[in-house]
Design a protein around this motif. Structure first.
Motif, PDB file in Angstrom:
ATOM      1  N   UNK A  50       0.828  -1.212   0.000  1.00  0.00           N
ATOM      2  CA  UNK A  50       0.000   0.000   0.000  1.00  0.00           C
ATOM      3  C   UNK A  50       0.859   1.258   0.000  1.00  0.00           C
ATOM      4  N   UNK A  51       2.103   1.112   0.408  1.00  0.00           N
ATOM      5  CA  UNK A  51       2.978   2.283   0.407  1.00  0.00           C
ATOM      6  C   UNK A  51       3.541   2.598  -0.980  1.00  0.00           C
ATOM      7  N   UNK A  52       3.256   1.734  -1.950  1.00  0.00           N
ATOM      8  CA  UNK A  52       3.683   2.019  -3.325  1.00  0.00           C
ATOM      9  C   UNK A  52       2.756   3.082  -3.917  1.00  0.00           C
ATOM     10  N   UNK A  53       3.362   4.034  -4.602  1.00  0.00           N
ATOM     11  CA  UNK A  53       2.587   5.114  -5.218  1.00  0.00           C
ATOM     12  C   UNK A  53       1.447   4.546  -6.051  1.00  0.00           C
ATOM     13  N   UNK A  54       0.279   5.131  -5.909  1.00  0.00           N
ATOM     14  CA  UNK A  54      -0.893   4.858  -6.754  1.00  0.00           C
ATOM     15  C   UNK A  54      -1.666   3.599  -6.372  1.00  0.00           C
ATOM     16  N   UNK A  55      -1.209   2.880  -5.362  1.00  0.00           N
ATOM     17  CA  UNK A  55      -1.944   1.678  -4.951  1.00  0.00           C
ATOM     18  C   UNK A  55      -3.107   2.085  -4.042  1.00  0.00           C
ATOM     19  N   UNK A  56      -4.286   1.564  -4.357  1.00  0.00           N
ATOM     20  CA  UNK A  56      -5.482   1.893  -3.563  1.00  0.00           C
ATOM     21  C   UNK A  56      -6.127   0.671  -2.913  1.00  0.00           C
ATOM     22  N   UNK A  57      -5.629  -0.518  -3.203  1.00  0.00           N
ATOM     23  CA  UNK A  57      -6.224  -1.698  -2.594  1.00  0.00           C
ATOM     24  C   UNK A  57      -5.256  -2.864  -2.637  1.00  0.00           C
ATOM     25  N   UNK A  58      -5.353  -3.717  -1.642  1.00  0.00           N
ATOM     26  CA  UNK A  58      -4.490  -4.901  -1.549  1.00  0.00           C
ATOM     27  C   UNK A  58      -5.355  -6.070  -1.109  1.00  0.00           C
ATOM     28  N   UNK A  59      -5.124  -7.226  -1.678  1.00  0.00           N
ATOM     29  CA  UNK A  59      -5.870  -8.400  -1.216  1.00  0.00           C
ATOM     30  C   UNK A  59      -5.032  -9.666  -1.396  1.00  0.00           C
ATOM     31  N   UNK A  60      -5.365 -10.665  -0.600  1.00  0.00           N
ATOM     32  CA  UNK A  60      -4.655 -11.950  -0.641  1.00  0.00           C
ATOM     33  C   UNK A  60      -5.611 -13.042  -1.098  1.00  0.00           C
ATOM     34  N   UNK A  61      -5.115 -13.937  -1.930  1.00  0.00           N
ATOM     35  CA  UNK A  61      -5.904 -15.096  -2.341  1.00  0.00           C
ATOM     36  C   UNK A  61      -7.213 -14.655  -2.974  1.00  0.00           C
ATOM     37  N   UNK A  62      -8.317 -15.201  -2.487  1.00  0.00           N
ATOM     38  CA  UNK A  62      -9.616 -14.795  -3.023  1.00  0.00           C
ATOM     39  C   UNK A  62      -9.917 -13.333  -2.737  1.00  0.00           C
ATOM     40  N   UNK A  63      -9.357 -12.807  -1.695  1.00  0.00           N
ATOM     41  CA  UNK A  63      -9.513 -11.397  -1.371  1.00  0.00           C
ATOM     42  C   UNK A  63     -10.954 -10.982  -1.190  1.00  0.00           C
ATOM     43  N   UNK A  64     -11.337  -9.875  -1.811  1.00  0.00           N
ATOM     44  CA  UNK A  64     -12.692  -9.361  -1.629  1.00  0.00           C
ATOM     45  C   UNK A  64     -13.746 -10.364  -2.072  1.00  0.00           C
ATOM     46  N   UNK A  65     -13.383 -11.233  -3.008  1.00  0.00           N
ATOM     47  CA  UNK A  65     -14.369 -12.193  -3.506  1.00  0.00           C
ATOM     48  C   UNK A  65     -14.835 -13.148  -2.412  1.00  0.00           C
ATOM     49  N   UNK A  66     -13.996 -13.439  -1.453  1.00  0.00           N
ATOM     50  CA  UNK A  66     -14.379 -14.413  -0.423  1.00  0.00           C
ATOM     51  C   UNK A  66     -15.416 -13.858   0.530  1.00  0.00           C
ATOM     52  N   UNK A  67     -15.627 -12.544   0.464  1.00  0.00           N
ATOM     53  CA  UNK A  67     -16.645 -11.954   1.337  1.00  0.00           C
ATOM     54  C   UNK A  67     -18.056 -12.325   0.902  1.00  0.00           C
ATOM     55  N   UNK A  68     -18.189 -12.800  -0.310  1.00  0.00           N
ATOM     56  CA  UNK A  68     -19.525 -13.029  -0.872  1.00  0.00           C
ATOM     57  C   UNK A  68     -20.017 -14.460  -0.802  1.00  0.00           C
ATOM     58  N   UNK A  69     -19.134 -15.391  -0.515  1.00  0.00           N
ATOM     59  CA  UNK A  69     -19.510 -16.790  -0.678  1.00  0.00           C
ATOM     60  C   UNK A  69     -19.369 -17.563   0.635  1.00  0.00           C
ATOM     61  N   UNK A  70     -20.042 -18.686   0.730  1.00  0.00           N
ATOM     62  CA  UNK A  70     -20.066 -19.428   2.007  1.00  0.00           C
ATOM     63  C   UNK A  70     -18.704 -20.029   2.360  1.00  0.00           C
ATOM     64  N   UNK A  71     -18.521 -20.238   3.647  1.00  0.00           N
ATOM     65  CA  UNK A  71     -17.248 -20.704   4.180  1.00  0.00           C
ATOM     66  C   UNK A  71     -16.722 -21.978   3.568  1.00  0.00           C
ATOM     67  N   UNK A  72     -17.604 -22.877   3.260  1.00  0.00           N
ATOM     68  CA  UNK A  72     -17.130 -24.174   2.756  1.00  0.00           C
ATOM     69  C   UNK A  72     -16.446 -24.031   1.405  1.00  0.00           C
ATOM     70  N   UNK A  73     -16.737 -22.944   0.704  1.00  0.00           N
ATOM     71  CA  UNK A  73     -16.098 -22.733  -0.595  1.00  0.00           C
ATOM     72  C   UNK A  73     -14.843 -21.871  -0.494  1.00  0.00           C
ATOM     73  N   UNK A  74     -14.521 -21.473   0.715  1.00  0.00           N
ATOM     74  CA  UNK A  74     -13.398 -20.552   0.902  1.00  0.00           C
ATOM     75  C   UNK A  74     -12.196 -21.233   1.547  1.00  0.00           C
ATOM     76  N   UNK A  75     -12.452 -21.998   2.579  1.00  0.00           N
ATOM     77  CA  UNK A  75     -11.330 -22.484   3.366  1.00  0.00           C
ATOM     78  C   UNK A  75     -10.702 -23.707   2.716  1.00  0.00           C
ATOM     79  N   UNK A  76      -9.407 -23.793   2.845  1.00  0.00           N
ATOM     80  CA  UNK A  76      -8.634 -24.805   2.135  1.00  0.00           C
ATOM     81  C   UNK A  76      -8.458 -26.028   3.018  1.00  0.00           C
ATOM     82  N   UNK A  77      -9.124 -27.100   2.663  1.00  0.00           N
ATOM     83  CA  UNK A  77      -9.095 -28.300   3.492  1.00  0.00           C
ATOM     84  C   UNK A  77      -7.681 -28.875   3.578  1.00  0.00           C
ATOM     85  N   UNK A  78      -7.470 -29.623   4.627  1.00  0.00           N
ATOM     86  CA  UNK A  78      -6.132 -30.146   4.928  1.00  0.00           C
ATOM     87  C   UNK A  78      -6.107 -31.652   4.695  1.00  0.00           C
TER      88      UNK A  78
END
Lengths: 381, 381, 381, 381
Positions: free
Chosen positions: A243-271
């Motif tokens: 975020x400290x890089x010039x012009x960056x307005x958002x940062x996300x990891x993996x599914x990122x913002x997309x994981x906010x929309x879907x149920x847990x079973x489709x998000x977490x990585x089974x072991x």
């Protein structure tokens, strides 16, 4: 603890950085730093300066005979244009022939002028400029070399430019090679053509564009970063750096913002377990509980459009408060490919820092031995 | 420099924090801290623990007669359930009756166990738990009180829960009051009903969900943070703090990722002058060049779904490596409303830190006088 | 990186500290912490408070079943006198029945009052008091336990009290045992008698006295700290920690100030080899080039006399500026023996920090393995 | 927060430093930096290198037209001898023609070699060398310029050289001028003659000597530093900075170690009032409770004799372990006068840091206004 400072103005003599905390005995290939600098300067949509000023790093200290000494490393990148700016940006005397009085929306100009009480906004933009990222790229390409013996690999690319999405995926065969050949750092050649057409199109309109960049880090051991205190989380530290890089307005990891929309079973990585703990998915982007979990780390960042438009935006003269059009200081249309290289460097630094926090040998021999100790222990966990 | 540590396990005696760097003479209302703690415990979709354990803060030091002394402030939040866990989590002796052997996907369990060589994963999850955020909420609600005389206001809400988006906007009339009344911290009552129905629905399926939270900070002066060095940028520091909150996978400011898709002229906020420099838009989310630009700061964060599912995910027993279902340690379905309160606290701390970096008086009288000096100077810029 | 905060006022509820950065799996003996606290309270020449208030540490978090978890550790030491001060030092309401208006020379009172704008100097002295050192002693005694498996030993004693010098030397047989039995922490019994007689004598005169304390650290590996950057030097960090102890006015290593007077050949410790590199002298006090050199570290610190005199010094009432005698808040005559325990703790923290910087395993197994890697490597240097 | 890194080897290309955290608008006189560098190179008893290599600072960034920009400032000091060392110390290739195999007692050589696994001890001594202090002197002389408008003055001198004590006192008339004229930085001309005779004498014997240096800081406001947390104490921070200077073995404030011997009534500085709070004595050396108390700060430091002796000490060849005499790398007999200049710089940095922590304006106008706010408030305390 790995740490660094950068310094330098965009039309000053040079950029410099001092990097403190690298172990002794790292084999340093300076050409790898120059290559990274070169990548930062490329990309479809850049303006004219990139051509006149190919960046090279000069090592001032901390390396002898091709190996780090363990001492702080100072690096310098000359601004080739300095002779043209020496009168304007002089250390002891300067002239105001290039004074900037109309702050550009989207830049540090206005707030920077107020904060530091600068009446020539050049005093702000010279430092706030993305030119500074050349120093950060050099730092990234330098500290990465401590990670190479451990087969930790970095890949950066443009995931989208404006509305044009790269239809290839970093896991596709030959992705990395295609990215390096692509003027827009896309993995899909056809998407890349579309992106370049888009850039041409907005250029004609006097517009600029942004995009999304993605960095992938492969080969990390489990356990970089920590959950025990909020400020030791690897994702937090990477987000900070990106975020400290010039012009960056958002940062996300993996599914990122997309994981906010879907149920847990489709998000977490089974072991699973098969000669070690395994995952079949990597929605988490390689980080759980603020630690690397052994899967590739996947970071994406949103770059806003270049704020300097050839059809400039409305602004105000800071002296007489008259309505004006913003100054056109520099002239990229799209810097998303370059930005991916910068974000890669920003990520690299945090990875190297976390790696050396954990395997903190004074010399590479110790770093390697510590690493082996740990890897052998967790292999049998 | 404002700084703090937190400590405490979820079923240990208590959470604590020490906050260092507040000036003397801040009037402290402890009930405001308790109110924030209470908000963190609420929200549609929480499990049973929230009912048994209403959090209260105890001030251990640093405040006398209702005012800060300038000394470090220690706070404590008791875990009311401690008596039930004293044998299990005892400091000197403990028993393994609640040992956790099956790491939960999406949590710190597996990597934490490997890293710290814990064979009972309770030793990981007790600290990695989101229970720790109670301490951070208390810290946020405490340090906010240094900002109150300057009319700096914070607002947090859930922007979406799973796929359900709040159709209201924080700029709508009465938004804040509606959020405080809403069990899902939505501003639109009907959207809120839909969100609750969604939570009911996924609960029936043994699922969990995440969402997007948004924090708005109003009333900040121009010039918090700085462009001069990458690690002083306000957005980088806020992103760091927010990303370090459990379950957060993405952070963005203003238009955020959306600005990557559209041309520059629709993104940058033009500058006008009318009794001071003005903007008509705030796509930047209040931050340009790593500094507050005088517009409201708007931060959004993506919360992944709660990883603990009632229909548990596949995992592996760390001892015999047998395939298992993940333990069900705690049981929220949705914690997005609470998360918005936590993210608000995370943002608050960084704002207070940046504010006190800039107006670093030892006592509130000096802080106020420094603030006035600066505001008067820039008013005439 | 090992780090800690302390908090608490001398007549407040309690002292607390949070220690962050210890690996998991350290066996913790709480009685060792209590023993250190007890030693801090002893010594010939202490006032009455030491009798009413025997200090005990309470662990609030970070330890389970006798072992560190790797999480932050919070500790608390109650102020047993709190019930008598609750009205005066109350968090929400307080009274001014013990207001201090006459700043005591030699204390933080006057400057602290000005800086923080306190009109009751109790608000200063409550925090500036040496009571705070109880927290530091507990921190030292806690973090030392990470060093025990490596046979690193600490010894502290009073080298002189006022003009009375201990005629024994730490290298004498049975020195350590004699120090622990001596009410003045001297190794020579007769010198100790003289010191006590001196204390009695100055007590009669309404005076106080200081002295010199010495801390010895044995068993350190070569190479803690570093010469590569000024802020990584071990002696600098120890000097920082020791000078931050209340009443300390000087710090020296090895020969210290004495080496300024004599020729180089009598100062530097020649190097020999016999089953490893050896020294026959240790004038350097175990530190060369900012690093531990394998010889015992020897630190001495000068403690000024207790500033609170029974024959009080001249001062001024801060309200009416009238000439006054300084308040007599507490009443030790000599705290040099206690100070040696505090300085030992201050040194211990820095040693543990430097040790864990170098052998930074996440769990004790890794710390030990890293240590072995290094020791084996340098054995063959 | 003011901070800096240094970098560079003694026979490398150059020394560099980056200083971050200075406000904008400080008028910078580069000649003042060069003057300080020149003073560091002078002094009776220096070896030959000082003659060939007069140091000059080059500003690389952060200053424009004679004023600081608020951006990081990079400085460079060339090593004039570089052409002679380029083959030996080359970045990419180097030769071992000047390899050092016999560690010098009193230096970092042996431990540094072990720690960093260097087989040519030149890799240690190049960085551990006191050459690095040139960078620190430049940093000190630069950051001092932020203090000049506030009439804060620094004075450094040699208090003793070997057994020869300067019989003059810094409070004597014309002391400062005499020091600047004296080849040994003594205030008493006759004592200075004796010191030079002493240096001649030990030189003949193949010996070296150390001494005691003293730095006085006048004009500081009350309240720099703080008692509230141990790591914010001004004396602790100054001690840290001073002890990190090469060859320093002891640091003391005011009466220092002497106050350990005498009764409290003769140590503490009584408080009076006459147009403000006043002291008649300054035994505390200007610091009480970890804060500047308005009296001059007086710091003394003990410098050990130069470890490199012309009659070299015994040591061991690190390869074959044979007994050897230590290498004679460089050849000062006495560097106490230079050391006083270095210690002054080390103190200056910490004073500037503490000053800017307290009056943390972004531009000099704000710093001055903050300062006035505070001074006016405490004037009426």
């Amino acid at each position: 603890m790995l740490r660094y400072f950068t310094s330098g103005e965009t039309h000053g003599k040079c950029l410099t950085a001092i990097i403190e905390g690298l172990p002794s005995g790292i084999k340093i290939d300076i050409e790898k730093i120059n290559l990274a600098l070169s990548k930062r300067q490329q990309g479809y949509g850049r303006g004219g300066r990139m051509l006149i000023e190919q960046d090279f790093v000069e090592i001032l200290s901390g390396i002898r005979g091709g190996f780090t000494l363990g001492s702080p490393i100072a690096i310098k990148i000359e601004n080739k244009d300095w002779t043209n700016w020496e009168q304007i940006m002089g250390i002891q005397t300067s002239n105001s022939s290039k004074a900037v009085l109309c702050p550009r929306p989207g830049h540090a100009d206005l707030t920077g002028g107020m904060k530091y009480n600068h009446k020539d906004l050049r005093n702000v933009l010279e430092r706030a400029s993305a030119r500074e990222t050349a120093a950060r790229v050099a730092v990234g390409a330098l500290v990465r070399q401590v990670l190479e013996p451990f087969h930790i690999e970095f890949l950066s690319h443009a995931a989208s430019i404006g509305p044009i999405v790269d239809r290839a995926n970093w896991q596709d065969d030959g992705f990395s090679e295609k990215v390096e050949k692509s003027p827009v750092r896309f993995g899909c050649e056809q998407s890349g053509e579309e992106a370049m057409a888009y850039i041409d199109n907005i250029k004609e309109k006097g517009e600029s564009c942004g995009g999304v960049v993605e960095v992938i880090v492969k080969g990390l051991p489990q356990g970089l970063g920590s959950y025990v205190h909020y400020d030791r989380k690897l994702d937090a530290n990477i987000a900070f750096s990106v975020m400290s890089v010039q012009a960056i307005k958002g940062v996300e990891f993996g599914m990122g913002f997309a994981c906010a929309n879907i149920p847990g079973s489709q998000v977490h990585d089974e072991i699973f377990y098969e000669n070690g703990f395994r995952r079949c998915t990597n929605h988490a982007g390689g980080i759980e509980g603020g630690m690397s979990n052994g899967e590739p780390i996947i970071v994406r960042a949103a770059m806003k459009p270049i704020p300097t438009l050839y059809t400039p935006l409305s602004t105000v003269n800071i002296n007489d408060k008259s309505e004006q059009k913003a100054a056109v200081e520099r002239s990229d249309i799209c810097a998303v490919p370059a930005c991916s290289v910068v974000v890669e460097a920003a990520v690299t630094f945090e990875i190297a820092k976390a790696f050396l926090d954990k395997f903190n040998g004074d010399c590479m021999d110790d770093v390697k031995a510590y690493y082996d100790v740990y890897m052998n222990r967790i292999k049998n966990y």
